[in-house]
Design a protein around this motif. Sequence first.
Motif, PDB file in Angstrom:
ATOM      1  N   ARG A 276      10.319   1.158   6.387  1.00 17.00           N
ATOM      2  CA  ARG A 276      10.243   2.221   7.403  1.00 17.00           C
ATOM      3  C   ARG A 276      11.605   2.890   7.591  1.00 17.00           C
TER       4      ARG A 276
ATOM      5  N   THR B 246       3.984 -14.135   5.517  1.00 14.76           N
ATOM      6  CA  THR B 246       3.777 -13.152   6.585  1.00 14.76           C
ATOM      7  C   THR B 246       5.119 -12.637   7.095  1.00 14.76           C
ATOM      8  N   ARG B 247       6.091 -13.547   7.266  1.00 15.41           N
ATOM      9  CA  ARG B 247       7.411 -13.139   7.752  1.00 15.41           C
ATOM     10  C   ARG B 247       8.064 -12.138   6.784  1.00 15.41           C
ATOM     11  N   GLN B 248       7.960 -12.415   5.496  1.00 15.12           N
ATOM     12  CA  GLN B 248       8.569 -11.513   4.503  1.00 15.12           C
ATOM     13  C   GLN B 248       7.906 -10.137   4.529  1.00 15.12           C
ATOM     14  N   VAL B 249       6.573 -10.109   4.698  1.00 13.77           N
ATOM     15  CA  VAL B 249       5.866  -8.811   4.762  1.00 13.77           C
ATOM     16  C   VAL B 249       6.378  -8.007   5.955  1.00 13.77           C
ATOM     17  N   GLY B 250       6.563  -8.676   7.094  1.00 14.35           N
ATOM     18  CA  GLY B 250       7.066  -7.988   8.285  1.00 14.35           C
ATOM     19  C   GLY B 250       8.468  -7.433   8.073  1.00 14.35           C
ATOM     20  N   GLU B 251       9.332  -8.233   7.479  1.00 12.95           N
ATOM     21  CA  GLU B 251      10.719  -7.789   7.225  1.00 12.95           C
ATOM     22  C   GLU B 251      10.721  -6.589   6.270  1.00 12.95           C
TER      23      GLU B 251
ATOM     24  N   LYS C 121       0.841  -1.200   0.000  1.00  5.81           N
ATOM     25  CA  LYS C 121       0.000   0.000   0.000  1.00  5.81           C
ATOM     26  C   LYS C 121       0.883   1.259   0.000  1.00  5.81           C
TER      27      LYS C 121
ATOM     28  N   PHE D 299       8.291  -4.479   5.656  1.00  8.27           N
ATOM     29  CA  PHE D 299       7.685  -3.326   6.331  1.00  8.27           C
ATOM     30  C   PHE D 299       8.753  -2.584   7.134  1.00  8.27           C
TER      31      PHE D 299
END
Lengths: 175, 157
Positions: free
Chosen positions: A142, A131-136, A2, A138
Motif C-alpha cells: 500500500r 497470516t502475519r507476513q500477508v498483513g505486513e 491479487k 499488504f
Amino acid sequence: MKRLVDEHELIQRFIALVPAIAGRFDVESESGRKLILDGVDFIRSYADRTHHAKEEDILFAYFDPDLDILKAMLDDHRRGRAHAKEILDALERRDPGGIVENLFGYAEVLAEHIKKEDEILYPWMDRNLSTRQVGEMFARFREVDERFLEAREKYESFVGTLEETFLSRSAEVSR
Amino acid sequence: MSGFSGCPGSRTVEFKKEDSREGGAPKVPSQLRQWPIQLHLVSPAAPYYQGADVLLAADCVPFAMGNFHNDFLKGNALAIACPKLDGGQETYVEKIRAWYEEAKINTLTVMIMQVPCCRGLLATAVQAMQGSKRKVPIRYVFVGLQGEVLQEEWVET
C-alpha cells in the motif's frame, strides 16, 4: 497477491499491442521516436520500478533467495531490462529492426514470465506465507501504491490511448 | 426429509462420537493471551490489539473445533461475538473500524460457522472496512458443524 496479478493485466495489455505497434512506427519522425520512448518509460517505470520492485524488495524477501524459481524470475526481470536498454540503443542508432526485435523479445519474456507467476509462483507463495507476513506485505504494498498512485493513472491512460490508436487502426486495416 | 423448516442454524443435529478413554488425551494448553474477549467488552485500545493479527470468532467456533487453540488462536489477539443473538451490533462496526484505524492491526481473520446467520459477522467486518481510512487484509474461515475448515480465503476489499 491479487494486487500483483491485477498489475500484470496492464503489462499484458501493453505487450498485446506490440505486434500492432511494430512496423507501424516511424523512427525518423519525432512522434515515432516519442512513442518508443514512452513505451520504454512504461516498461521501466511501471513494469519494472513499480511492479518488479514490489516483488524483488518485498515479496521475494520472504523466501529463500537460493530457490530456483526465484532465480528464474529474477533472470526474467534482467532479460526484460536488457531488452528495454536495447530498444533505446536501437532508437539512438535509428534502427527500426533493432527496436522491433527487442520489443518482441520483451513481449515474449514478459508473457511467459507473467504466466509462470500467475499460475505457479504466486499460488505457491500464497500457501506458504503466514497470516502475519500477508498483513505486513499488504501494508508495504500500500505504501508503494500510494507513492505511485499518479504514475499508475498515467500509465493506465497511456495504454488506453495506445489501444484506441493501434487496435482501431488494426481493425480498419483488416476490414 | 427431516421436516425441519426453520433457521438452519437452529436445526437439531446430533453427532455420534466414541467415548475417549479417560486420561487418554494429553492436556492442551490454552493459547489465550488476554481478557476480556467478548466484542462488547473489549477495548480496541487494549495493548494486545496494537499492530496485532486479530481473530474474530463466532461464539460457536471454538466449541466446534477440537484444535482451535493451536491451529487458530495461537499468536493472535481474540474477540468473540454472535451475529445472530448479540444486541447493539452497530457498536461492533465502530469497534472493528477502531481496530483498523487506531489499533492499526496487521490482519483480521473472521471465523464463522457454516450456518447462514453467521455470515453477518463477516459482513460487519467488511462494512467496517468500507468506512475505514486504513485498509487491512481480511481473511475468512468457514467452519463446519464438526469443526472442519470448509473454506478459507482472503476477502477482496
